[in-house]
Design a protein around this motif. Structure first.
Motif, PDB file in Angstrom:
ATOM      1  N   VAL A   1       0.848  -1.191   0.000  1.00  0.00           N
ATOM      2  CA  VAL A   1       0.000   0.000   0.000  1.00  0.00           C
ATOM      3  C   VAL A   1       0.882   1.238   0.000  1.00  0.00           C
ATOM      4  O   VAL A   1       1.795   1.347   0.827  1.00  0.00           O
ATOM      5  CB  VAL A   1      -0.932   0.024   1.225  1.00  0.00           C
ATOM      6  N   GLN A   2       0.617   2.149  -0.901  1.00  0.00           N
ATOM      7  CA  GLN A   2       1.309   3.440  -0.916  1.00  0.00           C
ATOM      8  C   GLN A   2       0.336   4.519  -0.478  1.00  0.00           C
ATOM      9  O   GLN A   2      -0.820   4.531  -0.912  1.00  0.00           O
ATOM     10  CB  GLN A   2       1.864   3.735  -2.304  1.00  0.00           C
ATOM     11  N   LEU A   3       0.825   5.405   0.380  1.00  0.00           N
ATOM     12  CA  LEU A   3      -0.027   6.430   0.968  1.00  0.00           C
ATOM     13  C   LEU A   3       0.487   7.813   0.607  1.00  0.00           C
ATOM     14  O   LEU A   3       1.693   8.070   0.665  1.00  0.00           O
ATOM     15  CB  LEU A   3      -0.060   6.269   2.492  1.00  0.00           C
ATOM     16  N   GLN A   4      -0.436   8.698   0.261  1.00  0.00           N
ATOM     17  CA  GLN A   4      -0.094  10.067  -0.116  1.00  0.00           C
ATOM     18  C   GLN A   4      -0.961  11.022   0.689  1.00  0.00           C
ATOM     19  O   GLN A   4      -2.164  11.119   0.441  1.00  0.00           O
ATOM     20  CB  GLN A   4      -0.314  10.284  -1.612  1.00  0.00           C
ATOM     21  N   ALA A   5      -0.333  11.717   1.635  1.00  0.00           N
ATOM     22  CA  ALA A   5      -1.062  12.670   2.473  1.00  0.00           C
ATOM     23  C   ALA A   5      -1.045  14.057   1.849  1.00  0.00           C
ATOM     24  O   ALA A   5      -0.063  14.447   1.216  1.00  0.00           O
ATOM     25  CB  ALA A   5      -0.447  12.714   3.871  1.00  0.00           C
ATOM     26  N   SER A   6      -2.120  14.791   2.065  1.00  0.00           N
ATOM     27  CA  SER A   6      -2.212  16.160   1.549  1.00  0.00           C
ATOM     28  C   SER A   6      -3.171  16.962   2.416  1.00  0.00           C
ATOM     29  O   SER A   6      -3.867  16.407   3.272  1.00  0.00           O
ATOM     30  CB  SER A   6      -2.686  16.151   0.093  1.00  0.00           C
ATOM     31  N   GLY A   7      -3.196  18.272   2.165  1.00  0.00           N
ATOM     32  CA  GLY A   7      -4.158  19.121   2.847  1.00  0.00           C
ATOM     33  C   GLY A   7      -3.586  19.988   3.953  1.00  0.00           C
ATOM     34  O   GLY A   7      -4.314  20.782   4.551  1.00  0.00           O
ATOM     35  N   GLY A   8      -2.312  19.821   4.246  1.00  0.00           N
ATOM     36  CA  GLY A   8      -1.709  20.642   5.284  1.00  0.00           C
ATOM     37  C   GLY A   8      -1.569  22.087   4.832  1.00  0.00           C
ATOM     38  O   GLY A   8      -1.809  22.426   3.676  1.00  0.00           O
ATOM     39  N   GLY A   9      -1.192  22.940   5.769  1.00  0.00           N
ATOM     40  CA  GLY A   9      -1.016  24.343   5.440  1.00  0.00           C
ATOM     41  C   GLY A   9      -0.880  25.185   6.679  1.00  0.00           C
ATOM     42  O   GLY A   9      -0.691  24.657   7.785  1.00  0.00           O
ATOM     43  N   LEU A  10      -0.961  26.484   6.482  1.00  0.00           N
ATOM     44  CA  LEU A  10      -0.866  27.457   7.569  1.00  0.00           C
ATOM     45  C   LEU A  10      -2.266  27.979   7.880  1.00  0.00           C
ATOM     46  O   LEU A  10      -2.989  28.406   6.972  1.00  0.00           O
ATOM     47  CB  LEU A  10       0.052  28.598   7.155  1.00  0.00           C
ATOM     48  N   VAL A  11      -2.623  27.953   9.156  1.00  0.00           N
ATOM     49  CA  VAL A  11      -3.948  28.395   9.575  1.00  0.00           C
ATOM     50  C   VAL A  11      -3.824  29.108  10.905  1.00  0.00           C
ATOM     51  O   VAL A  11      -2.923  28.797  11.703  1.00  0.00           O
ATOM     52  CB  VAL A  11      -4.922  27.198   9.651  1.00  0.00           C
ATOM     53  N   GLN A  12      -4.708  30.042  11.148  1.00  0.00           N
ATOM     54  CA  GLN A  12      -4.713  30.731  12.436  1.00  0.00           C
ATOM     55  C   GLN A  12      -5.373  29.867  13.504  1.00  0.00           C
ATOM     56  O   GLN A  12      -6.207  28.996  13.196  1.00  0.00           O
ATOM     57  CB  GLN A  12      -5.455  32.056  12.313  1.00  0.00           C
ATOM     58  N   ALA A  13      -5.016  30.106  14.732  1.00  0.00           N
ATOM     59  CA  ALA A  13      -5.635  29.398  15.846  1.00  0.00           C
ATOM     60  C   ALA A  13      -7.149  29.573  15.784  1.00  0.00           C
ATOM     61  O   ALA A  13      -7.645  30.670  15.490  1.00  0.00           O
ATOM     62  CB  ALA A  13      -5.093  29.925  17.169  1.00  0.00           C
ATOM     63  N   GLY A  14      -7.838  28.475  16.032  1.00  0.00           N
ATOM     64  CA  GLY A  14      -9.289  28.478  15.938  1.00  0.00           C
ATOM     65  C   GLY A  14      -9.813  28.069  14.580  1.00  0.00           C
ATOM     66  O   GLY A  14     -11.011  27.824  14.420  1.00  0.00           O
ATOM     67  N   GLY A  15      -8.934  27.987  13.607  1.00  0.00           N
ATOM     68  CA  GLY A  15      -9.318  27.625  12.257  1.00  0.00           C
ATOM     69  C   GLY A  15      -9.425  26.125  12.056  1.00  0.00           C
ATOM     70  O   GLY A  15      -9.280  25.343  12.993  1.00  0.00           O
ATOM     71  N   SER A  16      -9.674  25.754  10.802  1.00  0.00           N
ATOM     72  CA  SER A  16      -9.877  24.349  10.460  1.00  0.00           C
ATOM     73  C   SER A  16      -9.052  23.958   9.236  1.00  0.00           C
ATOM     74  O   SER A  16      -8.748  24.803   8.380  1.00  0.00           O
ATOM     75  CB  SER A  16     -11.353  24.083  10.150  1.00  0.00           C
ATOM     76  N   LEU A  17      -8.726  22.704   9.174  1.00  0.00           N
ATOM     77  CA  LEU A  17      -8.090  22.088   8.005  1.00  0.00           C
ATOM     78  C   LEU A  17      -8.630  20.679   7.866  1.00  0.00           C
ATOM     79  O   LEU A  17      -8.999  20.050   8.869  1.00  0.00           O
ATOM     80  CB  LEU A  17      -6.573  22.026   8.154  1.00  0.00           C
ATOM     81  N   ARG A  18      -8.637  20.174   6.642  1.00  0.00           N
ATOM     82  CA  ARG A  18      -8.957  18.771   6.418  1.00  0.00           C
ATOM     83  C   ARG A  18      -7.809  18.105   5.688  1.00  0.00           C
ATOM     84  O   ARG A  18      -7.453  18.505   4.577  1.00  0.00           O
ATOM     85  CB  ARG A  18     -10.244  18.590   5.620  1.00  0.00           C
ATOM     86  N   LEU A  19      -7.250  17.116   6.323  1.00  0.00           N
ATOM     87  CA  LEU A  19      -6.191  16.330   5.713  1.00  0.00           C
ATOM     88  C   LEU A  19      -6.800  15.138   4.981  1.00  0.00           C
ATOM     89  O   LEU A  19      -7.806  14.580   5.420  1.00  0.00           O
ATOM     90  CB  LEU A  19      -5.202  15.835   6.759  1.00  0.00           C
ATOM     91  N   SER A  20      -6.166  14.772   3.899  1.00  0.00           N
ATOM     92  CA  SER A  20      -6.570  13.592   3.140  1.00  0.00           C
ATOM     93  C   SER A  20      -5.378  12.670   2.986  1.00  0.00           C
ATOM     94  O   SER A  20      -4.231  13.128   2.938  1.00  0.00           O
ATOM     95  CB  SER A  20      -7.085  13.983   1.747  1.00  0.00           C
ATOM     96  N   CYS A  21      -5.655  11.403   2.891  1.00  0.00           N
ATOM     97  CA  CYS A  21      -4.605  10.411   2.645  1.00  0.00           C
ATOM     98  C   CYS A  21      -5.148   9.426   1.627  1.00  0.00           C
ATOM     99  O   CYS A  21      -6.060   8.654   1.926  1.00  0.00           O
ATOM    100  CB  CYS A  21      -4.220   9.717   3.931  1.00  0.00           C
ATOM    101  N   ALA A  22      -4.604   9.492   0.431  1.00  0.00           N
ATOM    102  CA  ALA A  22      -5.033   8.612  -0.643  1.00  0.00           C
ATOM    103  C   ALA A  22      -4.145   7.379  -0.676  1.00  0.00           C
ATOM    104  O   ALA A  22      -2.911   7.481  -0.619  1.00  0.00           O
ATOM    105  CB  ALA A  22      -4.963   9.344  -1.975  1.00  0.00           C
ATOM    106  N   ALA A  23      -4.755   6.226  -0.783  1.00  0.00           N
ATOM    107  CA  ALA A  23      -4.025   4.966  -0.783  1.00  0.00           C
ATOM    108  C   ALA A  23      -4.130   4.277  -2.135  1.00  0.00           C
ATOM    109  O   ALA A  23      -5.180   4.322  -2.781  1.00  0.00           O
ATOM    110  CB  ALA A  23      -4.567   4.041   0.300  1.00  0.00           C
ATOM    111  N   SER A  24      -3.063   3.667  -2.531  1.00  0.00           N
ATOM    112  CA  SER A  24      -3.083   2.855  -3.743  1.00  0.00           C
ATOM    113  C   SER A  24      -3.323   1.410  -3.354  1.00  0.00           C
ATOM    114  O   SER A  24      -3.151   1.030  -2.200  1.00  0.00           O
ATOM    115  CB  SER A  24      -1.757   2.972  -4.491  1.00  0.00           C
TER     116      SER A  24
END
Length: 121
Positions: A1-24
């Motif tokens: 299985v190969q995994l590819q994570a994405s969705g990170g970034g810079l955000v202010q406190a109190g904010g939101s992010l959604r990370l994804s991890c796609a698998a082969s």
């Protein structure tokens, strides 16, 4: 299985992010999926895990009530929705796949490359 994570970034406190991890691979649905993180100068720590069906989840105490792990087996993808982010959530986030459920890194067999999450105060 190969995994590819994405969705990170810079955000202010109190904010939101959604990370994804796609698998082969066609056996994604057989694996427990987990998210771990590692901050500079600190050891890698468990964040969340989800079993193959998505019906069972587990969270570190530090993220309970703020983070939600989910998976879409049809898309071979696991997600980490992160709300109410805090500066202490700043880390590189890794997704992992394993045949055993657990909160320890050695219980996972496959790892993605990591995605940086930075939360500013």
């Amino acid at each position: 299985v190969q995994l590819q994570a994405s969705g990170g970034g810079l955000v202010q406190a109190g904010g939101s992010l959604r990370l994804s991890c796609a698998a082969s691979g066609r056996t994604f649905r057989d694996y427990t999926m987990g998210w771990f993180r590692q901050a500079p100068g600190k050891e890698r720590e468990f964040v969340a895990a989800i079993n193959w069906s998505g019906r069972s989840t587990d969270y570190a105490d530090s993220v309970k009530g703020r983070f939600t792990i989910s998976r879409d087996n049809a898309k071979n993808t696991v997600y980490l929705q992160m709300n109410s982010l805090k500066p202490e959530d700043t880390a590189v986030y890794y997704c992992a796949a394993g045949n055993r459920s657990g909160t320890r890194g050695f219980q996972y067999d496959y790892w993605g490359q990591g995605t940086q999450v930075t939360v500013s105060s």
